[in-house]
Every structure is written in structure tokens, then in C-alpha cells.
Design a protein around this motif. Structure first.
Motif, PDB file in Angstrom:
ATOM      1  N   THR A   1       0.846  -1.197   0.000  1.00 42.88           N
ATOM      2  CA  THR A   1       0.000   0.000   0.000  1.00 42.88           C
ATOM      3  C   THR A   1       0.876   1.239   0.000  1.00 42.88           C
ATOM      4  O   THR A   1       1.958   1.269   0.608  1.00 42.88           O
ATOM      5  CB  THR A   1      -0.928   0.041   1.232  1.00 42.88           C
ATOM      6  OG1 THR A   1      -0.136  -0.037   2.420  1.00 42.88           O
ATOM      7  CG2 THR A   1      -1.913  -1.109   1.205  1.00 42.88           C
ATOM      8  N   GLY A   2       0.403   2.259  -0.690  1.00 47.23           N
ATOM      9  CA  GLY A   2       1.086   3.545  -0.718  1.00 47.23           C
ATOM     10  C   GLY A   2       0.110   4.596  -1.204  1.00 47.23           C
ATOM     11  O   GLY A   2      -0.487   4.437  -2.269  1.00 47.23           O
ATOM     12  N   GLY A   3      -0.089   5.648  -0.439  1.00 49.63           N
ATOM     13  CA  GLY A   3      -1.100   6.635  -0.817  1.00 49.63           C
ATOM     14  C   GLY A   3      -2.451   5.959  -0.932  1.00 49.63           C
ATOM     15  O   GLY A   3      -2.895   5.266  -0.006  1.00 49.63           O
ATOM     16  N   ASP A   4      -3.130   6.143  -2.071  1.00 47.39           N
ATOM     17  CA  ASP A   4      -4.419   5.497  -2.318  1.00 47.39           C
ATOM     18  C   ASP A   4      -4.280   4.187  -3.086  1.00 47.39           C
ATOM     19  O   ASP A   4      -5.283   3.574  -3.454  1.00 47.39           O
ATOM     20  CB  ASP A   4      -5.331   6.436  -3.121  1.00 47.39           C
ATOM     21  CG  ASP A   4      -5.739   7.661  -2.315  1.00 47.39           C
ATOM     22  OD1 ASP A   4      -5.837   7.536  -1.077  1.00 47.39           O
ATOM     23  OD2 ASP A   4      -5.961   8.721  -2.926  1.00 47.39           O
TER      24      ASP A   4
ATOM     25  N   GLY B   1      -1.929 -19.175 -10.962  1.00 47.03           N
ATOM     26  CA  GLY B   1      -1.668 -17.733 -11.011  1.00 47.03           C
ATOM     27  C   GLY B   1      -0.521 -17.282 -10.136  1.00 47.03           C
ATOM     28  O   GLY B   1      -0.519 -16.133  -9.679  1.00 47.03           O
ATOM     29  N   CYS B   2       0.457 -18.143  -9.894  1.00 43.85           N
ATOM     30  CA  CYS B   2       1.564 -17.779  -9.021  1.00 43.85           C
ATOM     31  C   CYS B   2       2.285 -16.532  -9.542  1.00 43.85           C
ATOM     32  O   CYS B   2       2.602 -16.429 -10.736  1.00 43.85           O
ATOM     33  CB  CYS B   2       2.540 -18.949  -8.916  1.00 43.85           C
ATOM     34  SG  CYS B   2       3.760 -18.751  -7.606  1.00 43.85           S
ATOM     35  N   LEU B   3       2.547 -15.593  -8.668  1.00 43.82           N
ATOM     36  CA  LEU B   3       3.191 -14.300  -8.906  1.00 43.82           C
ATOM     37  C   LEU B   3       2.311 -13.324  -9.687  1.00 43.82           C
ATOM     38  O   LEU B   3       2.779 -12.259 -10.105  1.00 43.82           O
ATOM     39  CB  LEU B   3       4.547 -14.443  -9.616  1.00 43.82           C
ATOM     40  CG  LEU B   3       5.583 -15.338  -8.932  1.00 43.82           C
ATOM     41  CD1 LEU B   3       6.954 -15.089  -9.535  1.00 43.82           C
ATOM     42  CD2 LEU B   3       5.630 -15.130  -7.438  1.00 43.82           C
ATOM     43  N   SER B   4       1.034 -13.647  -9.889  1.00 41.85           N
ATOM     44  CA  SER B   4       0.116 -12.668 -10.485  1.00 41.85           C
ATOM     45  C   SER B   4      -0.210 -11.602  -9.439  1.00 41.85           C
ATOM     46  O   SER B   4      -0.024 -11.811  -8.237  1.00 41.85           O
ATOM     47  CB  SER B   4      -1.163 -13.347 -10.974  1.00 41.85           C
ATOM     48  OG  SER B   4      -1.886 -13.897  -9.889  1.00 41.85           O
ATOM     49  N   PHE B   5      -0.708 -10.464  -9.900  1.00 50.80           N
ATOM     50  CA  PHE B   5      -1.036  -9.388  -8.969  1.00 50.80           C
ATOM     51  C   PHE B   5      -2.236  -8.606  -9.478  1.00 50.80           C
ATOM     52  O   PHE B   5      -2.597  -8.672 -10.652  1.00 50.80           O
ATOM     53  CB  PHE B   5       0.162  -8.444  -8.777  1.00 50.80           C
ATOM     54  CG  PHE B   5       0.411  -7.499  -9.923  1.00 50.80           C
ATOM     55  CD1 PHE B   5      -0.032  -6.180  -9.875  1.00 50.80           C
ATOM     56  CD2 PHE B   5       1.081  -7.926 -11.064  1.00 50.80           C
ATOM     57  CE1 PHE B   5       0.193  -5.305 -10.927  1.00 50.80           C
ATOM     58  CE2 PHE B   5       1.320  -7.053 -12.119  1.00 50.80           C
ATOM     59  CZ  PHE B   5       0.873  -5.744 -12.056  1.00 50.80           C
ATOM     60  N   GLU B   6      -2.867  -7.874  -8.552  1.00 49.07           N
ATOM     61  CA  GLU B   6      -3.906  -6.910  -8.897  1.00 49.07           C
ATOM     62  C   GLU B   6      -3.502  -5.553  -8.324  1.00 49.07           C
ATOM     63  O   GLU B   6      -2.874  -5.481  -7.260  1.00 49.07           O
ATOM     64  CB  GLU B   6      -5.270  -7.339  -8.363  1.00 49.07           C
ATOM     65  CG  GLU B   6      -5.809  -8.583  -9.048  1.00 49.07           C
ATOM     66  CD  GLU B   6      -7.316  -8.746  -8.916  1.00 49.07           C
ATOM     67  OE1 GLU B   6      -7.881  -9.563  -9.643  1.00 49.07           O
ATOM     68  OE2 GLU B   6      -7.932  -8.038  -8.074  1.00 49.07           O
ATOM     69  N   PHE B   7      -3.891  -4.494  -9.040  1.00 48.10           N
ATOM     70  CA  PHE B   7      -3.441  -3.149  -8.698  1.00 48.10           C
ATOM     71  C   PHE B   7      -4.623  -2.196  -8.786  1.00 48.10           C
ATOM     72  O   PHE B   7      -5.354  -2.189  -9.779  1.00 48.10           O
ATOM     73  CB  PHE B   7      -2.321  -2.744  -9.670  1.00 48.10           C
ATOM     74  CG  PHE B   7      -1.926  -1.293  -9.617  1.00 48.10           C
ATOM     75  CD1 PHE B   7      -1.690  -0.656  -8.410  1.00 48.10           C
ATOM     76  CD2 PHE B   7      -1.756  -0.566 -10.791  1.00 48.10           C
ATOM     77  CE1 PHE B   7      -1.313   0.680  -8.369  1.00 48.10           C
ATOM     78  CE2 PHE B   7      -1.377   0.765 -10.773  1.00 48.10           C
ATOM     79  CZ  PHE B   7      -1.156   1.387  -9.547  1.00 48.10           C
ATOM     80  N   SER B   8      -4.822  -1.406  -7.740  1.00 49.27           N
ATOM     81  CA  SER B   8      -5.913  -0.428  -7.738  1.00 49.27           C
ATOM     82  C   SER B   8      -5.414   0.894  -7.193  1.00 49.27           C
ATOM     83  O   SER B   8      -4.446   0.954  -6.436  1.00 49.27           O
ATOM     84  CB  SER B   8      -7.101  -0.935  -6.904  1.00 49.27           C
ATOM     85  OG  SER B   8      -6.726  -1.097  -5.542  1.00 49.27           O
ATOM     86  N   SER B   9      -6.111   1.962  -7.591  1.00 49.28           N
ATOM     87  CA  SER B   9      -5.811   3.304  -7.103  1.00 49.28           C
ATOM     88  C   SER B   9      -7.119   3.918  -6.634  1.00 49.28           C
ATOM     89  O   SER B   9      -8.021   4.178  -7.444  1.00 49.28           O
ATOM     90  CB  SER B   9      -5.193   4.156  -8.217  1.00 49.28           C
ATOM     91  OG  SER B   9      -5.078   5.507  -7.814  1.00 49.28           O
ATOM     92  N   GLY B  10      -7.245   4.122  -5.336  1.00 49.36           N
ATOM     93  CA  GLY B  10      -8.502   4.626  -4.801  1.00 49.36           C
ATOM     94  C   GLY B  10      -9.636   3.669  -5.131  1.00 49.36           C
ATOM     95  O   GLY B  10      -9.556   2.472  -4.870  1.00 49.36           O
TER      96      GLY B  10
ATOM     97  N   ALA C   1       5.763   2.888  -4.632  1.00 43.53           N
ATOM     98  CA  ALA C   1       6.247   4.087  -3.947  1.00 43.53           C
ATOM     99  C   ALA C   1       5.349   4.428  -2.760  1.00 43.53           C
ATOM    100  O   ALA C   1       4.152   4.109  -2.748  1.00 43.53           O
ATOM    101  CB  ALA C   1       6.293   5.262  -4.919  1.00 43.53           C
ATOM    102  N   ALA C   2       5.923   5.081  -1.770  1.00 37.57           N
ATOM    103  CA  ALA C   2       5.191   5.401  -0.546  1.00 37.57           C
ATOM    104  C   ALA C   2       3.971   6.269  -0.816  1.00 37.57           C
ATOM    105  O   ALA C   2       2.955   6.164  -0.116  1.00 37.57           O
ATOM    106  CB  ALA C   2       6.120   6.089   0.451  1.00 37.57           C
ATOM    107  N   ASP C   3       4.048   7.137  -1.836  1.00 35.73           N
ATOM    108  CA  ASP C   3       2.900   7.991  -2.146  1.00 35.73           C
ATOM    109  C   ASP C   3       1.932   7.323  -3.116  1.00 35.73           C
ATOM    110  O   ASP C   3       0.903   7.910  -3.474  1.00 35.73           O
ATOM    111  CB  ASP C   3       3.351   9.338  -2.702  1.00 35.73           C
ATOM    112  CG  ASP C   3       4.128   9.209  -4.017  1.00 35.73           C
ATOM    113  OD1 ASP C   3       4.281   8.074  -4.526  1.00 35.73           O
ATOM    114  OD2 ASP C   3       4.584  10.248  -4.531  1.00 35.73           O
TER     115      ASP C   3
END
Length: 585
Positions: free
Chosen positions: A328-331, A353-362, A459-461
Motif C-alpha cells: 500500500t502507498g497513498g491510495d 496464477g503464481c506471482l500474479s497481482f492486482e493493482f488499484s488506485s482509490g 512508492a510510498a505515495d
């Protein structure tokens, strides 16, 4: 024959032997002998009705009264006959019918007609299916029916005659005895745990259970301690399992409180562990990440479950026992699969699905896995479990796991994973600049001599997500061997190739924008499909980086936020004026 093939064959024969043994025991414990046994241990009354946490839809009551039953995508009109007289219907439709979950819809209608209709349908089931039915007496179906009858017993029994009350209690007790005798032959995992929950719920809800109640509570405690991992995940690694278990476990816990009974320690600890992990899988819009069998998120049910969370703390960042990482970082939120394959008997719904990922912003989900289709379709089920349906790397368009083939055993054994990653290395580092997760798996080593390693840094933000995918060769490989790295996009994200095919612009519904690039490599934007939408399948797109293993053993890529949401004067974004993406079948 190589060692891998011998190992796979050994696992298959182990499954065959287990299947035959369980079928034999089930025939002995719940077959003709069970039906011929005299049954007189009828409880005098019901003491309590555990709550049903699942969402009801009162509009379905009219259809049920009119003889129209829509279950699992199949609509059946009974034409004046009882639905329990119909047999030539899809098995999944019958399972929902015999599970009686639809009683909650009749109860929500809160009318005398709905109550009489519910009572008539229960009477029909007792008359036509009360002693045997090929689908109605499957253990998972019996489990759901017991829980439904108990939860909605006040609605069903109100204003009912004494003879119906007695028949209802007798049938309920008979089903509980069947489940008690066959629980060890129930499929391991969620089905067996839910059976233990149904038995415990019935034993504390019915009068005069005594010894059976103590036994059922002890068995439930054992199953919870065995199946719920120390970090709160389920042994199947399926986030959906947490929802299903909690939806049944919390009402049983409340029933203990209402009866003035001490809550078993295993139940207390399991709930305390599962609540934070449920938050662990949530994106900013409340949806759960799609891994290992998780489909569309039942938002109402999730909200109800989380209302029981007294701590309501921040989700953990690390679920080492379940095999997941959260950055997690920012939103921004990233959830990554860093676990190996579940145990053979628990892998029937697991994905490659090994090493798969999901990514969201807010509230925007940007990168997703395809998820699981709500349709009863073997083809879509196979597609959803493949590595290509996940946001990760594939070699030679092959999955990192091997599933049991449909023939000759798949028809009755299902499609568990018979081989896959056995070693997943993991390293995590958190510092003021952000969070980094580095992991690798050996799923492609037996066939191709390749290990896949992936590093993600957020990134942290939350404005930059950096990634590196490495192909670590164990020896010489075919010079024509190819790879593809896929980033499946959520349907609400608009994508367009820019800068001559070297970058992709991603625009969210409120105007927030991200740019994806992989320096020195050409990107392509291809069709994809999102299977987990609540309204059905939806067309979407995927970013693909492809190449030859020997030529490009390392790929560096980045998501970078380039614009924040821009609201118009009306309080809505300019992007909203474009309209929603169309639903697709």
C-alpha cells in the motif's frame, strides 16, 4: 517416463483410491442402510433460529409463487407441478433448489401468501425427496438445506399446523443425522467445515441434543483449527472461502451467545484471524482480489460480515501462511499471489496464477485477474484457472500448473492441480520510500528448465509501481521458446497505445490517468475478458509484452500516475460523459 510424470500419476491414483474409499463409506453410512434404519429420535421443539446473513431479494417471491425458478442461469417453469417432481434439469439448478436458499426471498416478501408458499414447498420436498434424491441428498446440499430451514423456521412454521411442525422437525433431525454420519466422506475443505457448522447449528437450535451437541461443538472446533491458517486464510487459498465460512460461522457464534453457552475457543480465534484477512484482499472500491477461485464480490454480504468486526484495524501487509502479499502507498493497493499450490484434495478450485497481482488506485481497479465466471460452464472454468487469465508471465502459452485432464478420471474427480510450483521464494522490504516484494517460483522448471522471478515496488505515495520479471534459466533452452507477460485491465479503465507503441495510457472514469511503459520493448494492446462482473462477462483489454526467452531474459516495466481526477462544474468528471462500457456475453 520422467520423475514429474511418475509423480503426477501417483497423485492421480491416490485421488482414485480416496474417491473409491469415500464412496464406499458414504454408501455404508448414508445409503440404503441409512434409509432403512428406524428413526424415532425427534426433538420436541426448536429453541432458536440462527440468523441468515445473506442478502434477500423480495422481488423473486412473485416468480417462485408463479412457478418460475431461476437458478444458476437456468430458468425452469413448473407449469403447476412441484419443482421437486422435476428431474431432467441441470444439476446446478437442482442443487440451488434443494438447498432452499431462496427461502430468504420469500421471507423478505413478508406476506401470508409467501409464507404459505414456503410451507407448501417444504411439504413437497418432504413428500417427494425426504428419503432419497440423487442431488437433494448430496452432503453440500443437505448442509445448505439444514442451515436454510433453521434460519427461516419462524417464517415457515408460523400459523402452521401441528402435523406440519412435527414433520418439519423430524425431517430436519433426519438430515442432521445423515450429515453427522457422512461428514468424514464430505469433500475436504469448505464443504466439510460447513457441514460441521450445520451440525453444530442444528444441535444448539434443537431441544434435547445433549451428547450430540457436545460432539458437534468439538468437531467444529477441530475443523476450524485445522482449516483456518494462523494468518486467517483458508487452506484452499481461496479468498471466497473466508466469505462463505464467515457467513455461516457468525450466526452460529451468535446462537451460542443467545443460548448463554460459552463460545468455543477455536471459533473465537478463527473469527479474530479471518476478519483482518478479509480486509487484506479488499481494493479501494470494496471488491476482493481475484485469486484461486474468487469471483464477483458480494458487497452486501461483505459489509454485513465486517459489521461484526469489533477491532476494525488496518489490514495486514503480509499473509505468509496463505501465500499473499499486500503493498500500500497513498491510495494505491497491490495484492500479489506468492504461494505454492494447495494440498491435492483442496486444489479443485485453485488457479495457476503464481506471482500474479492486482493493482488499484482509490476506487479504481486498474490491473486485475480475469476472475471466475458465474456461469455453469466447464470451458470458462478451465479458461479462468489458466495462467494466461492472470496478470503474470507465461512460458510458451502454458500454465505454470497442470490440472487433472477431463478423461478418464476428470468426470468424477474434478480438476485438481496435480503438479505446479513447489518452491516459492519470497523477500519483502518496507522502508520510507515504499514497499518491495521479490518472489520466484519453479512451476516452469520441470518442462522448460526456467524459473520465473518477479519484483514489485510501490512508492510510498502510491504514484509509481515498478516491476521486473526475470527468466532464470537452469540450462540450455529452445531458441524459439517464447514468453508473454500479461496485464489484464479492468473494464472501466480505458487504454490506448501512445508514443509509437512503446507506452500505454490508462484513463479511469473520473479522469485519473496512468501511463505504462517497458523501456526498450514494444507493447501490444489485446482483447481480454473480465469474468467476475456481477452482470456477466465483460469485454476488456490486456497489455502484453512478448518475446523470446533467450533474447529477453529480463523485462522492466512501470505504472506511473500522470493525472488526478478532474471534476467538471456539475460535480462529475468529464470522462463520465463518455458513458459506461457495454456488458458482453
Amino acid at each position: 517416463m520422467n520423475i514429474t510424470a511418475l509423480s503426477e500419476r501417483g497423485r492421480i491414483w491416490r485421488l482414485v483410491a480416496l474417491y473409491i474409499w469415500q464412496r464406499t463409506l458414504k454408501w455404508m453410512h448414508g445409503g440404503p442402510i441409512f434409509r432403512l434404519q428406524p428413526f424415532s429420535a425427534v426433538p420436541s421443539r426448536l429453541l432458536i433460529a440462527p440468523q441468515d446473513l445473506r442478502t434477500a431479494d423480495a422481488t423473486n417471491a412473485g416468480d417462485i409463487y408463479g412457478g418460475r425458478f431461476l437458478f444458476s442461469g437456468h430458468l425452469v417453469e413448473t407449469q403447476g407441478r412441484s419443482p421437486f417432481e422435476l428431474n431432467a434439469v441441470h444439476p446446478d439448478w437442482q442443487r440451488q433448489l434443494h438447498g432452499f436458499g431462496w427461502l430468504r426471498d420469500l421471507r423478505a416478501a413478508d406476506s401470508q401468501i409467501a409464507r404459505q408458499n414456503a410451507r407448501a414447498l417444504v411439504e413437497d420436498w418432504i413428500r417427494y425427496c425426504g428419503k432419497r434424491h440423487p442431488v437433494g441428498w448430496e452432503a453440500p446440499v443437505v448442509t445448505r438445506r439444514i442451515l436454510s430451514w433453521l434460519a427461516h423456521s419462524p417464517f415457515i412454521l408460523q400459523d402452521g399446523e401441528h402435523d406440519f411442525y412435527h414433520a418439519f422437525i423430524k425431517s430436519l433431525a433426519r438430515q442432521v443425522r445423515f450429515l453427522r454420519q457422512t461428514i468424514n466422506e464430505t469433500n475436504d475443505g469448505v464443504e466439510r467445515l460447513q457441514a460441521a457448522l450445520a451440525i453444530a447449528s442444528a444441535c444448539i437450535s434443537m431441544a434435547g441434543q445433549g451428547r450430540f451437541a457436545r460432539q458437534s461443538i468439538r468437531r467444529l472446533d477441530q475443523e476450524l483449527m485445522r482449516q483456518i491458517l494462523p494468518d486467517g486464510g483458508h487452506v484452499s487459498r481461496n479468498p471466497k472461502a473466508i466469505i462463505e465460512i464467515m457467513a455461516d460461522l457468525l450466526p452460529v457464534r451468535q446462537a451460542f451467545v443467545a443460548q448463554g453457552l460459552e463460545i468455543p475457543q477455536g471459533m473465537v480465534e478463527s473469527v479474530d484471524r479471518m476478519m483482518p484477512l478479509l480486509r487484506f484482499f479488499r481494493h479501494g472500491d470494496g471488491a476482493l482480489a481475484h485469486f484461486n477461485g474468487m469471483g464477483s464480490t458480494p458487497s452486501d454480504l461483505i459489509a454485513t460480515i465486517l459489521a461484526y468486526d469489533d477491532a476494525r484495524g488496518a489490514p495486514p501487509s503480509n499473509a505468509p501462511h496463505s501465500g499473499y502479499q499486500r503493498l500500500t502507498g497513498g491510495d494505491s493497493v497491490v495484492v500479489m499471489d506468492t504461494g505454492s499450490v494447495p494440498e491435492l484434495t483442496l486444489s479443485g478450485d485453485a488457479h495457476a496464477g503464481c506471482l500474479s497481482f492486482e493493482f488499484s488506485s482509490g476506487a479504481h481497479r486498474i490491473v486485475v485477474n480475469c476472475g471466475v465466471s458465474a456461469k455453469s460452464n466447464a470451458i470458462w472454468r478451465k479458461v479462468s484457472r489458466s495462467t494466461a487469465a492472470h496478470s503474470t508471465l507465461t512460458v510458451d502459452d502454458t500454465s505454470s500448473c497442470r490440472f487433472l485432464a477431463e478423461k478418464p478420471f476428470g468426470h468424477f474427480l474434478g480438476a485438481p492441480i496435480i503438479s505446479g510450483p513447489t518452491r516459492v521464494a519470497l523477500d519483502r522490504e518496507d522502508d520510507p520510500a515504499g514497499s518491495r516484494v521479490s518472489a520466484s517460483h519453479n512451476g516452469y522448471a520441470p518442462e522448460f528448465g526456467i524459473n520465473h522471478a518477479r519484483e514489485l515496488r510501490l512508492a510510498a505515495d502510491g504514484t509509481v509501481l515498478d516491476g521486473i520479471d526475470l527468466l532464470e534459466l537452469e540450462g540450455a533452452v529452445d531458441p524459439d521458446l517464447s514468453f508473454a507477460i500479461r496485464f489484464h485491465l479492468h473494464p472501466a479503465t480505458r487504454a490506448s497505445v501512445i508514443r509509437g507503441g512503446t507506452a500505454v495510457l490508462l484513463v479511469c472514469r473520473d479522469g485519473e490517468a496512468w501511463e505504462f511503459d517497458a523501456p526498450g520493448l514494444e507493447l501490444s494492446l489485446e482483447e481480454s475478458i473480465y469474468l467476475s462482473d456481477v452482470y456477466g462477462h465483460r469485454k476488456t483489454e490486456q497489455i502484453v509484452i512478448a518475446g523470446l526467452v533467450q533474447e529477453i531474459p529480463s523485462v522492466t516495466w512501470q505504472f506511473r500516475k500522470t493525472a488526478t481526477a478532474k471534476l467538471s462544474r456539475r460535480g462529475t468528471s468529464d470522462f463520465d460523459e463518455i458513458g459506461e462500457l457495454p456488458l458482453e456475453d
